[in-house]
Design an enzyme around this catalytic site. Structure first.
Site, PDB file in Angstrom:
ATOM      1  N   ASP A  25       0.817  -1.222   0.000  1.00  0.00           N
ATOM      2  CA  ASP A  25       0.000   0.000   0.000  1.00  0.00           C
ATOM      3  C   ASP A  25       0.849   1.271   0.000  1.00  0.00           C
ATOM      4  O   ASP A  25       0.307   2.376   0.052  1.00  0.00           O
ATOM      5  CB  ASP A  25      -0.979   0.003   1.179  1.00  0.00           C
ATOM      6  CG  ASP A  25      -0.284   0.078   2.536  1.00  0.00           C
ATOM      7  OD1 ASP A  25       0.969   0.070   2.593  1.00  0.00           O
ATOM      8  OD2 ASP A  25      -1.001   0.151   3.560  1.00  0.00           O
ATOM      9  N   ASP A  98       7.253   5.595  21.258  1.00  0.00           N
ATOM     10  CA  ASP A  98       7.228   7.054  21.306  1.00  0.00           C
ATOM     11  C   ASP A  98       6.073   7.474  22.204  1.00  0.00           C
ATOM     12  O   ASP A  98       4.957   6.960  22.065  1.00  0.00           O
ATOM     13  CB  ASP A  98       7.028   7.627  19.900  1.00  0.00           C
ATOM     14  CG  ASP A  98       7.818   8.901  19.675  1.00  0.00           C
ATOM     15  OD1 ASP A  98       7.785   9.769  20.570  1.00  0.00           O
ATOM     16  OD2 ASP A  98       8.465   9.029  18.625  1.00  0.00           O
ATOM     17  N   ASP A 199       8.218  12.743  23.742  1.00  0.00           N
ATOM     18  CA  ASP A 199       8.116  13.840  22.796  1.00  0.00           C
ATOM     19  C   ASP A 199       7.756  15.155  23.479  1.00  0.00           C
ATOM     20  O   ASP A 199       6.836  15.208  24.310  1.00  0.00           O
ATOM     21  CB  ASP A 199       7.036  13.484  21.760  1.00  0.00           C
ATOM     22  CG  ASP A 199       6.849  14.554  20.712  1.00  0.00           C
ATOM     23  OD1 ASP A 199       7.703  14.645  19.814  1.00  0.00           O
ATOM     24  OD2 ASP A 199       5.841  15.289  20.777  1.00  0.00           O
ATOM     25  N   GLU A 256      12.999  14.194  24.690  1.00  0.00           N
ATOM     26  CA  GLU A 256      13.222  15.254  23.708  1.00  0.00           C
ATOM     27  C   GLU A 256      13.081  16.554  24.480  1.00  0.00           C
ATOM     28  O   GLU A 256      11.969  17.014  24.746  1.00  0.00           O
ATOM     29  CB  GLU A 256      12.191  15.181  22.581  1.00  0.00           C
ATOM     30  CG  GLU A 256      12.431  16.258  21.526  1.00  0.00           C
ATOM     31  CD  GLU A 256      11.274  16.431  20.560  1.00  0.00           C
ATOM     32  OE1 GLU A 256      11.542  16.752  19.391  1.00  0.00           O
ATOM     33  OE2 GLU A 256      10.113  16.271  20.969  1.00  0.00           O
ATOM     34  N   HIS A 328      14.058  11.734  12.819  1.00  0.00           N
ATOM     35  CA  HIS A 328      12.905  11.966  11.945  1.00  0.00           C
ATOM     36  C   HIS A 328      12.554  13.441  11.817  1.00  0.00           C
ATOM     37  O   HIS A 328      11.769  13.814  10.944  1.00  0.00           O
ATOM     38  CB  HIS A 328      11.686  11.213  12.478  1.00  0.00           C
ATOM     39  CG  HIS A 328      11.199  11.762  13.787  1.00  0.00           C
ATOM     40  ND1 HIS A 328      11.909  11.610  14.964  1.00  0.00           N
ATOM     41  CD2 HIS A 328      10.107  12.487  14.104  1.00  0.00           C
ATOM     42  CE1 HIS A 328      11.260  12.218  15.939  1.00  0.00           C
ATOM     43  NE2 HIS A 328      10.159  12.758  15.450  1.00  0.00           N
ATOM     44  N   ASP A 329      13.091  14.285  12.700  1.00  0.00           N
ATOM     45  CA  ASP A 329      12.788  15.712  12.696  1.00  0.00           C
ATOM     46  C   ASP A 329      13.913  16.557  12.105  1.00  0.00           C
ATOM     47  O   ASP A 329      13.850  17.786  12.151  1.00  0.00           O
ATOM     48  CB  ASP A 329      12.519  16.201  14.132  1.00  0.00           C
ATOM     49  CG  ASP A 329      11.072  16.023  14.543  1.00  0.00           C
ATOM     50  OD1 ASP A 329      10.209  15.917  13.660  1.00  0.00           O
ATOM     51  OD2 ASP A 329      10.809  15.981  15.758  1.00  0.00           O
TER      52      ASP A 329
END
Length: 561
Positions: A25, A98, A199, A256, A328-329
């Site tokens: 997908d 996370d 986070d 974080e 990822h940031d």
């Protein structure tokens, strides 16, 4: 410092949407991760951090959670998560989830109930505050631009969202909210996960007076970071969070954390801190612009080196940091921190050596171990990131051309790290049999796992050697517990440091410059005798009893008496 079970571990971050798609997908999934556990074990990974896999409308790519107890159908089922958990343990890998608890999704049941009854109990799960003269309560700007307040339909109230308007902030002042969150955290820990990456946790404490502030931009707004920096008393929340959850399980936690007060370092990540560790974002902050991506500067080697050394020395004997090149940031570290001449496989190995052998716990981001780099997009619409759209518009508003605004995104967008993992040179880099949710980097035919598996001198196989060295029983103590000792600090092309324990001393030397250079170890460390433990090139290095000659992009790890 006290020895903790995680001090000698190596962590790896997976961005599930882009790691491996098992059903065609175009979206990575849990089954894809299960299929790659052999690969992760061969790399030497101990802890596997998954970016959010919870149910979400994906306004902010899963960091807007609509149900903390469900797996997003895009990623699979809870049964598949449980299978991943068990099979990972068979591969000697533990799962780190996370934890996004500063805010949730506006689709979350709590927020939907709050909207239906803005005076009811669920309104107090959020910050529903009366406006001023038909305007928001104050002039905070959200991280993604525009007011941090959105009007509650049909009322004179506004709700606070430090991120997107679809991500309402949770009211940590409400004990019922805290208890709901603690129960959820313990539910996941009871499943057997090792812990959490947490986070935006510094944002949970607000200045509840919500004062108007001096604007810091032409929009008349002030960054909500100002509130974070001024708020007092976050320790009470974090201490309660730890005692009610993490401490009961001896869980590993990595925060974080931005905008922490310097005096609070040991409270946050000392021996008995709120978290096990927190990411060292000092290099990332170094490359931030004052106004946005469009005015951000390039990383300069001596300043970057000094930033890392300062972080290491500041924490020595007090805390263990989590060391990263990228996540990822952030854009890819091989594109961001290496000088132009070093943007090569040898340069990627050099960068990885520094990161993995610093004092602290290393985090490898998916694709870093094969030297993945930034992905150039030809149009802003090829991105799929709310922050990139905001930064592109900010650049245009500042007078940049479309070409200049796009170039800023090409250098700094988070989507640089979110393009699909490059497994082989088949269509879509072996990530999917379908159409990928985001563009695959065009260099996948040259940079991919399959080709590097066959090359003993590849970045991938070097990372394997590097991790094996870090875990070797002979050197494990020096890398896990050893003191960090920098030298040649003012040298403009050499990054040099020692790691020293009672049992051994190891020296890391890396040449980021364009000229060969000889390092006199006797002058720096006294009488020495070296044994080469690792090098990143096929070239035979000139290593004498006291001197080492390094060519550009050479890195060497030596045992030194």
């Amino acid at each position: 410092m006290k020895t903790k079970w995680w001090h000698d571990k190596v962590a790896y971050q997976i961005y599930p949407k882009s790691f491996k798609d098992s059903n065609g997908d175009g979206i990575g999934d849990l089954r894809g991760i299960i299929e790659k556990l052999d690969y992760l074990e061969s790399l030497g990974i101990d802890l596997l951090w998954l970016s959010p896999v919870y149910q979400s409308p994906f306004v902010d790519q899963g960091y807007d959670i609509s149900d903390y107890y469900k797996i997003a159908e895009e990623f699979g089922t809870m049964e598949e998560f449980d299978e991943l958990l068990e099979k990972a343990k068979e591969h000697h890998i533990q799962i780190v989830m996370d934890l996004v608890i500063n805010h949730c999704s506006d689709r979350h049941e709590w927020f939907q109930k709050a909207l239906k009854d803005p005076e009811g109990e669920y309104a107090d799960y959020f910050y529903f505050v009366k406006g001023k003269n038909g305007n928001p309560p104050n002039n905070y700007r959200s991280y993604f631009g525009g007011s941090a307040w959105e009007q509650v339909p049909g009322t004179d109230k506004y709700y606070l969202h430090m991120f997107a308007k679809e991500q309402p902030d949770l009211n940590w002042e409400n004990p019922r909210v805290r208890q709901e969150l603690f129960e959820m955290v313990n539910w996941w820990l009871d499943k057997g996960i090792a812990g959490f990456r947490i986070d935006a946790i510094i944002n949970i404490k607000k200045n509840l007076t919500f004062p108007d502030c001096e604007p810091d931009g032409p929009d008349g707004l002030r960054s909500c970071v100002h509130m974070v920096e001024e708020a007092e008393g976050i320790g009470e929340f974090l201490g309660e969070l730890k005692q009610e959850t993490f401490a009961k399980y001896d869980a590993f936690t990595v925060g974080e954390v931005f905008n922490m007060k310097e005096s609070e370092l040991e409270q946050f990540v000392g021996d008995d801190g709120y978290f096990s560790t927190m990411f060292d974002f000092a290099p990332h902050i170094l490359t931030e612009g004052e106004k946005g991506w469009y005015d951000a500067k390039e990383a300069e080697f001596t300043e970057w080196k000094k930033t890392i050394i300062d972080s290491q020395l500041r924490c020595q004997g007090k805390a263990f940091l989590a060391n990263i090149i990228e996540n990822h940031d952030e854009p890819r570290g091989a594109s961001r921190y290496l000088p132009e001449h070093a943007k090569t496989p040898d340069g990627a190995k050099m960068l990885g050596t520094i990161s993995l052998l610093l004092r602290g716990i290393p985090f490898i981001y998916q694709g870093q171990e094969i030297g993945m780099v930034n992905c150039r997009m030809s149009d802003v619409n090829e991105y799929d990131d709310i922050d990139t759209y905001h930064q592109y518009q900010a650049a245009l508003d500042a007078g940049c051309s479309k070409e200049e605004a796009l170039e800023a995104c090409c250098r700094h967008s988070r989507d640089n790290a979110r393009t699909p993992m490059q497994w082989d040179d088949s269509a879509s880099a072996g990530f999917t049999d379908g159409i990928p949710w985001i563009k695959v980097n065009e260099n996948y035919r040259e940079i991919n796992v399959a080709s590097q598996e066959k090359n003993p001198n590849s970045v991938l196989n070097y990372y394997r050697k590097l991790i094996r060295l870090k875990k070797d029983p002979k050197w494990r103590e020096v890398f896990a517990q050893g003191e960090f000792i920098p030298f040649l600090e003012k040298d403009e092309q050499i990054f040099a440091f020692a790691r020293r324990a009672e049992t051994a001393q190891v020296v890391v030397l890396a040449n980021f410059g364009i000229r060969e250079q000889t390092v006199d170890l006797m002058r720096e460390l006294g009488t020495v005798s070296e044994q080469m433990l690792l090098g990143n090139t096929e070239r035979k290095l000139e290593i004498g009893e006291t001197k080492v000659t390094l060519y550009p992009c050479d890195v060497v790890v030596l045992s030194v008496k």
